[in-house]
Design an enzyme around this catalytic site. Sequence first.
Site, PDB file in Angstrom:
ATOM      1  N   TYR A 264      -3.373  10.938   1.522  1.00  0.00           N
ATOM      2  CA  TYR A 264      -3.963  10.908   0.179  1.00  0.00           C
ATOM      3  C   TYR A 264      -3.960  12.303  -0.440  1.00  0.00           C
ATOM      4  O   TYR A 264      -3.621  12.477  -1.614  1.00  0.00           O
ATOM      5  CB  TYR A 264      -5.395  10.368   0.250  1.00  0.00           C
ATOM      6  CG  TYR A 264      -5.459   8.886   0.489  1.00  0.00           C
ATOM      7  CD1 TYR A 264      -5.657   7.999  -0.554  1.00  0.00           C
ATOM      8  CD2 TYR A 264      -5.304   8.368   1.774  1.00  0.00           C
ATOM      9  CE1 TYR A 264      -5.720   6.624  -0.342  1.00  0.00           C
ATOM     10  CE2 TYR A 264      -5.357   7.001   2.006  1.00  0.00           C
ATOM     11  CZ  TYR A 264      -5.551   6.139   0.948  1.00  0.00           C
ATOM     12  OH  TYR A 264      -5.584   4.785   1.174  1.00  0.00           O
TER      13      TYR A 264
ATOM     14  N   ASP B  29       0.847  -1.194   0.000  1.00  0.00           N
ATOM     15  CA  ASP B  29       0.000   0.000   0.000  1.00  0.00           C
ATOM     16  C   ASP B  29       0.889   1.253   0.000  1.00  0.00           C
ATOM     17  O   ASP B  29       1.860   1.326  -0.762  1.00  0.00           O
ATOM     18  CB  ASP B  29      -0.974  -0.054   1.184  1.00  0.00           C
ATOM     19  CG  ASP B  29      -2.119   0.945   1.065  1.00  0.00           C
ATOM     20  OD1 ASP B  29      -3.123   0.614   0.426  1.00  0.00           O
ATOM     21  OD2 ASP B  29      -1.997   2.052   1.615  1.00  0.00           O
TER      22      ASP B  29
ATOM     23  N   HIS C 106      -4.613  -7.818   0.082  1.00  0.00           N
ATOM     24  CA  HIS C 106      -3.944  -6.538   0.268  1.00  0.00           C
ATOM     25  C   HIS C 106      -3.164  -6.451   1.579  1.00  0.00           C
ATOM     26  O   HIS C 106      -2.129  -5.798   1.640  1.00  0.00           O
ATOM     27  CB  HIS C 106      -4.995  -5.426   0.214  1.00  0.00           C
ATOM     28  CG  HIS C 106      -4.431  -4.048   0.162  1.00  0.00           C
ATOM     29  ND1 HIS C 106      -3.732  -3.572  -0.922  1.00  0.00           N
ATOM     30  CD2 HIS C 106      -4.461  -3.024   1.065  1.00  0.00           C
ATOM     31  CE1 HIS C 106      -3.358  -2.318  -0.699  1.00  0.00           C
ATOM     32  NE2 HIS C 106      -3.783  -1.968   0.498  1.00  0.00           N
TER      33      HIS C 106
END
Length: 376
Positions: free
Chosen positions: A301, A174, A354
Amino acid sequence: MSEITPFTVEISDAALEDLQRRLRDARWPDQLPDAGWDYGAEMGYIQELARYWADEYDWRAAEAELNELDHFTTAIDGQNIHFIHQRSSHPDAYPLIISHGWPGTVVEFLDIIGMLTEPDDPADAFHVIAPSLPGYGFSGPTADRGWDTVRTAKAFSELMGRLGYDRYGAQGGDWGSMISQNIGRCDPDHCEAVHVNFLFATAPEDGPGELTEAEQAGLGRANLYFTEGAGYMQIQSTKPQTLAYGLTDSAVGQLAWIAEKFLAWTDNDGTIESAVSRDRLLTNISLYWFTATGGSSARMYYETLRPGAAGLGGPLSTPLGMASFPMEIMQAPRRWLEDNYNIVHWSDMAEGGHFAAMEEPEALAQDIREFFRRFR
């Protein structure tokens, strides 16, 4: 140089009681009959998870497990950085910094750290450094703008130097994958190699080429992610502060925001618990709740994906190893990646998604050991 200070995980009784009260007094939304997970987190499951978090989950046991590891804090570039520094009993162990992503924390690594520091073969041992990303968990909220994956990578490479490691490797998934790559870019004189379990690229200019069934399936999952699963990313990369109010004030809101991703992103049989234990999931979510970093973690982000940001980096010449887990949310064929990465190791894993360090810690640890043998 800022001090490195020992740190103990210690949440007050008052904070625990406040969490339990909020969970028991939650105001619930409506849900359409038979909606399941189609519209987002399914209410019946979230209600049961909230009840368990309030009445059965044992934070003190999780806290004790965390405190079995060696925790520290230090200040770098004006930011508090929390990190686990777990040295192997083997003095010649290879230093490895491992970085998590969102919605993860250092809890992702609780099962894998011992496998890396004390393997069956002492020649495979690592000294493990596992920081909490700036804005996440015990690192606390970020104090200023600009904490993207490049700035984080520079802080982590400074941390490795501060700890006295002049040669080391980096690993992550990630955001941790991008941070690890950027450590290789910004500290090539000391970071010798990078291992990741998340890597993605778009098709090259000359077209996608012939694709295997597995590659087609991986691209299909990527398409599903972008069309149905990336709404959280749009919010966190544009208006994270608006989201922060709900995540900071509502324990159920924080619970649902993360639990939905664990169902969507793990290799499971329709339940989160088939991939990650309920207690481990709640320990991870508890770190966000007790540190009030649901909003500040979302800023990664904004900082990395905003127009003009340099947070994703360019081509990487550092030797790279990839562990490709079959149910990862985004996968690209290896040949799409080779123009931008010096790929010297690639493993197609049998199971996992993930959250590889939580779902398949033994398989991931083995692949990390295999990759880094060539650099010892």
